[in-house]
Design a protein around this motif. Structure first.
Motif, PDB file in Angstrom:
ATOM      1  N   THR A  36       0.824  -1.207   0.000  1.00  0.00           N
ATOM      2  CA  THR A  36       0.000   0.000   0.000  1.00  0.00           C
ATOM      3  C   THR A  36       0.856   1.255   0.000  1.00  0.00           C
ATOM      4  OG1 THR A  36      -1.760  -1.185   1.175  1.00  0.00           O
ATOM      5  CG2 THR A  36      -1.854   1.211   1.203  1.00  0.00           C
ATOM      6  N   VAL A  37       1.920   1.261   0.789  1.00  0.00           N
ATOM      7  CA  VAL A  37       2.849   2.403   0.779  1.00  0.00           C
ATOM      8  C   VAL A  37       3.459   2.565  -0.611  1.00  0.00           C
ATOM      9  CG1 VAL A  37       5.049   3.263   1.653  1.00  0.00           C
ATOM     10  CG2 VAL A  37       3.367   2.306   3.243  1.00  0.00           C
ATOM     11  N   ALA A  38       3.873   1.451  -1.217  1.00  0.00           N
ATOM     12  CA  ALA A  38       4.456   1.505  -2.564  1.00  0.00           C
ATOM     13  C   ALA A  38       3.438   2.031  -3.576  1.00  0.00           C
ATOM     14  CB  ALA A  38       4.942   0.117  -2.972  1.00  0.00           C
ATOM     15  N   ALA A  39       2.175   1.640  -3.421  1.00  0.00           N
ATOM     16  CA  ALA A  39       1.125   2.127  -4.323  1.00  0.00           C
ATOM     17  C   ALA A  39       0.961   3.636  -4.191  1.00  0.00           C
ATOM     18  CB  ALA A  39      -0.191   1.417  -4.021  1.00  0.00           C
ATOM     19  N   GLY A  40       1.017   4.142  -2.954  1.00  0.00           N
ATOM     20  CA  GLY A  40       0.926   5.583  -2.741  1.00  0.00           C
ATOM     21  C   GLY A  40       2.096   6.322  -3.353  1.00  0.00           C
ATOM     22  N   LEU A  41       3.287   5.757  -3.232  1.00  0.00           N
ATOM     23  CA  LEU A  41       4.467   6.378  -3.829  1.00  0.00           C
ATOM     24  C   LEU A  41       4.373   6.395  -5.356  1.00  0.00           C
ATOM     25  CD1 LEU A  41       7.263   4.865  -1.546  1.00  0.00           C
ATOM     26  CD2 LEU A  41       6.397   7.224  -1.537  1.00  0.00           C
ATOM     27  N   TYR A  42       3.834   5.324  -5.922  1.00  0.00           N
ATOM     28  CA  TYR A  42       3.685   5.262  -7.382  1.00  0.00           C
ATOM     29  C   TYR A  42       2.784   6.384  -7.892  1.00  0.00           C
ATOM     30  CZ  TYR A  42       2.652   3.558 -12.066  1.00  0.00           C
ATOM     31  OH  TYR A  42       2.514   3.462 -13.441  1.00  0.00           O
ATOM     32  N   GLU A  43       1.784   6.759  -7.098  1.00  0.00           N
ATOM     33  CA  GLU A  43       0.879   7.832  -7.497  1.00  0.00           C
ATOM     34  C   GLU A  43       1.609   9.157  -7.699  1.00  0.00           C
ATOM     35  OE1 GLU A  43      -2.697   7.602  -7.991  1.00  0.00           O
ATOM     36  OE2 GLU A  43      -1.937   5.549  -8.171  1.00  0.00           O
ATOM     37  N   LEU A  44       2.799   9.299  -7.127  1.00  0.00           N
ATOM     38  CA  LEU A  44       3.555  10.550  -7.203  1.00  0.00           C
ATOM     39  C   LEU A  44       4.588  10.554  -8.330  1.00  0.00           C
ATOM     40  CD1 LEU A  44       4.217  10.987  -3.375  1.00  0.00           C
ATOM     41  CD2 LEU A  44       2.507  12.205  -4.733  1.00  0.00           C
ATOM     42  N   THR A  45       4.708   9.449  -9.059  1.00  0.00           N
ATOM     43  CA  THR A  45       5.785   9.321 -10.046  1.00  0.00           C
ATOM     44  C   THR A  45       5.404   9.922 -11.401  1.00  0.00           C
ATOM     45  OG1 THR A  45       5.020   7.149 -10.806  1.00  0.00           O
ATOM     46  CG2 THR A  45       6.572   7.198  -8.938  1.00  0.00           C
ATOM     47  N   PRO A  46       6.407  10.345 -12.178  1.00  0.00           N
ATOM     48  CA  PRO A  46       6.149  10.809 -13.560  1.00  0.00           C
ATOM     49  C   PRO A  46       5.539   9.720 -14.429  1.00  0.00           C
ATOM     50  CG  PRO A  46       8.340  11.484 -12.826  1.00  0.00           C
ATOM     51  CD  PRO A  46       7.815  10.535 -11.777  1.00  0.00           C
ATOM     52  N   LEU A  47       5.889   8.452 -14.161  1.00  0.00           N
ATOM     53  CA  LEU A  47       5.332   7.355 -14.951  1.00  0.00           C
ATOM     54  C   LEU A  47       3.814   7.287 -14.797  1.00  0.00           C
ATOM     55  CD1 LEU A  47       6.107   5.023 -16.825  1.00  0.00           C
ATOM     56  CD2 LEU A  47       6.268   3.557 -14.794  1.00  0.00           C
ATOM     57  N   LYS A  48       3.352   7.456 -13.579  1.00  0.00           N
ATOM     58  CA  LYS A  48       1.908   7.473 -13.326  1.00  0.00           C
ATOM     59  C   LYS A  48       1.254   8.619 -14.089  1.00  0.00           C
ATOM     60  CE  LYS A  48      -2.162   7.620 -11.247  1.00  0.00           C
ATOM     61  NZ  LYS A  48      -3.190   6.581 -11.145  1.00  0.00           N
ATOM     62  N   ARG A  49       1.851   9.796 -14.026  1.00  0.00           N
ATOM     63  CA  ARG A  49       1.281  10.951 -14.721  1.00  0.00           C
ATOM     64  C   ARG A  49       1.283  10.750 -16.230  1.00  0.00           C
ATOM     65  NH1 ARG A  49       4.290  13.559 -10.638  1.00  0.00           N
ATOM     66  NH2 ARG A  49       6.009  14.033 -12.072  1.00  0.00           N
ATOM     67  N   HIS A  50       2.327  10.120 -16.744  1.00  0.00           N
ATOM     68  CA  HIS A  50       2.407   9.849 -18.178  1.00  0.00           C
ATOM     69  C   HIS A  50       1.253   8.964 -18.644  1.00  0.00           C
ATOM     70  CE1 HIS A  50       3.932   8.524 -22.071  1.00  0.00           C
ATOM     71  NE2 HIS A  50       3.798   7.273 -21.662  1.00  0.00           N
ATOM     72  N   PHE A  51       1.048   7.855 -17.949  1.00  0.00           N
ATOM     73  CA  PHE A  51      -0.009   6.933 -18.368  1.00  0.00           C
ATOM     74  C   PHE A  51      -1.396   7.538 -18.134  1.00  0.00           C
ATOM     75  CE2 PHE A  51       3.278   3.534 -18.001  1.00  0.00           C
ATOM     76  CZ  PHE A  51       3.147   3.056 -19.293  1.00  0.00           C
ATOM     77  N   ARG A  52      -1.524   8.346 -17.112  1.00  0.00           N
ATOM     78  CA  ARG A  52      -2.824   8.987 -16.876  1.00  0.00           C
ATOM     79  C   ARG A  52      -3.159   9.950 -18.011  1.00  0.00           C
ATOM     80  NH1 ARG A  52      -4.608  12.279 -11.402  1.00  0.00           N
ATOM     81  NH2 ARG A  52      -6.768  12.670 -12.028  1.00  0.00           N
ATOM     82  N   ARG A  53      -2.157  10.667 -18.494  1.00  0.00           N
ATOM     83  CA  ARG A  53      -2.393  11.536 -19.663  1.00  0.00           C
ATOM     84  C   ARG A  53      -2.726  10.711 -20.892  1.00  0.00           C
ATOM     85  NH1 ARG A  53       2.151  14.313 -17.646  1.00  0.00           N
ATOM     86  NH2 ARG A  53       3.479  13.219 -19.161  1.00  0.00           N
ATOM     87  N   ARG A  54      -2.027   9.600 -21.079  1.00  0.00           N
ATOM     88  CA  ARG A  54      -2.265   8.758 -22.246  1.00  0.00           C
ATOM     89  C   ARG A  54      -3.684   8.206 -22.264  1.00  0.00           C
ATOM     90  NH1 ARG A  54      -1.280   8.012 -26.387  1.00  0.00           N
ATOM     91  NH2 ARG A  54      -0.537   5.888 -26.667  1.00  0.00           N
ATOM     92  N   CYS A  55      -4.262   7.998 -21.084  1.00  0.00           N
ATOM     93  CA  CYS A  55      -5.642   7.504 -21.015  1.00  0.00           C
ATOM     94  C   CYS A  55      -6.628   8.496 -21.616  1.00  0.00           C
ATOM     95  CB  CYS A  55      -6.032   7.221 -19.561  1.00  0.00           C
ATOM     96  SG  CYS A  55      -5.399   5.661 -18.933  1.00  0.00           S
ATOM     97  N   ARG A  56      -6.225   9.763 -21.703  1.00  0.00           N
ATOM     98  CA  ARG A  56      -7.103  10.787 -22.261  1.00  0.00           C
ATOM     99  C   ARG A  56      -6.843  11.019 -23.746  1.00  0.00           C
ATOM    100  NH1 ARG A  56      -9.496  14.068 -18.334  1.00  0.00           N
ATOM    101  NH2 ARG A  56      -8.977  13.457 -16.220  1.00  0.00           N
TER     102      ARG A  56
END
Length: 226
Positions: A123-143
Motif C-alpha cells: 500500500t505504501v508503494a502504491a501511494g508512492l507510485y501515485e507521485l511518479t512521472p510514470l503514473k502521470r504519463h499513463f494517466r495523460r495517455r488515457c485521455r
C-alpha cells in the motif's frame, strides 16, 4: 431537402454515441452484479485464496469490467465517433478487457496469501507510485485518442496498476475495497490531474499503508475473522 439529410445524419450520429455509452455503462452495471455474486463468501482479507485459475479469471474479468468500464466510456465514445459505427464498441471493449485478463493471469501466478506487513508495504508503494512521472504519463495517455481497446488497456494498466496492486494486497475478493478503488479509478479517468488533489490522495494511501503496518487489527476487513 439537404438540411433534412444533414439533420438525419446528425441524429443518427447522436443515437450511435448514446448507444455506445449506454452499452458501456450497462455492461459495467451488469458486471457489478455478477462480480458481487461471485465474490460472496470469498473475502478473507490478506488470507484470501484464489481457488482454481478458471474460476479466478472469471471473477477477475467481471471485476475489471465493473470497475474500469465506467471510466473507459469517454474512450469508447471517441472510438465510436472516429469509426462512425456502433459495431466498433464490442471489439474495443473486448480487447480492452483482454489486457486486464492478462493482468489477472499475472496476479494469479504471483499472488500468495500474505500478512499485514506485506499488505502495508504494498500500500505504501502504491501511494508512492501515485507521485511518479510514470503514473502521470499513463494517466495523460488515457485521455489521448488511443486507436484500439488493447492500446487503451495498456495505458489504463500503467495508470491504475498501483491502485490495483493495492486492491490485491488488501483483499482481492473484498467488495468494499473493490468499490473504493473503482471510485478512485473513475475519478482519475474523468477529472483533470491536479496536484492539490493528487498529492493528498497519494499521501493518504501512504498513511493507510503505515496504519496497516502499525495497527493491522484496527483496519476493518484486513485480517480474517478468528
Amino acid at each position: 431537402m439537404a438540411d433534412h439529410g444533414v439533420t438525419t445524419v446528425a441524429t443518427a450520429r447522436t443515437a450511435t454515441r448514446a448507444a455506445a455509452v449506454a452499452t458501456t455503462v450497462g455492461l459495467a452495471a451488469a458486471s457489478w452484479v455478477v462480480a458481487v455474486r461471485q465474490m460472496r463468501g470469498m473475502d478473507m482479507g490478506v488470507a484470501t485464496r484464489l481457488g482454481s485459475f478458471v474460476s479466478f479469471i472469471a471473477v477477475w474479468v467481471a471485476m475489471m469490467a465493473a470497475m474500469m468500464l465506467p471510466g473507459a466510456a469517454p474512450a469508447v465514445l471517441r472510438r465510436t465517433q472516429a469509426s462512425g459505427w456502433l459495431r466498433a464498441v464490442p471489439l474495443f471493449i473486448g480487447s480492452y478487457l483482454v489486457v486486464w485478463a492478462l493482468v489477472g493471469a499475472a496476479v494469479y501466478a504471483l499472488y500468495r496469501p500474505h500478512g499485514s506487513m506485506a499488505a502495508g508495504a504494498v500500500t505504501v508503494a502504491a501511494g508512492l507510485y501515485e507521485l511518479t512521472p510514470l503514473k502521470r504519463h499513463f494517466r495523460r495517455r488515457c485521455r489521448d485518442n488511443v486507436r484500439s481497446g488493447f492500446g487503451f488497456g495498456l495505458c489504463c494498466v500503467g495508470s491504475s496498476i498501483g491502485l490495483m496492486v493495492m486492491l490485491v494486497a488488501l483483499g482481492v475478493m473484498s467488495v468494499t475495497w473493490m468499490l473504493v478503488i473503482a471510485m478512485l479509478v473513475l475519478a482519475q479517468k474523468l477529472l483533470p490531474a491536479k496536484a492539490a488533489v493528487d498529492v493528498p490522495l497519494a499521501l493518504a494511501i501512504i498513511g493507510l499503508g503505515i496504519w496497516i503496518i502499525l495497527a493491522p487489527a484496527s483496519v476493518p476487513g484486513l485480517l480474517p475473522p478468528m
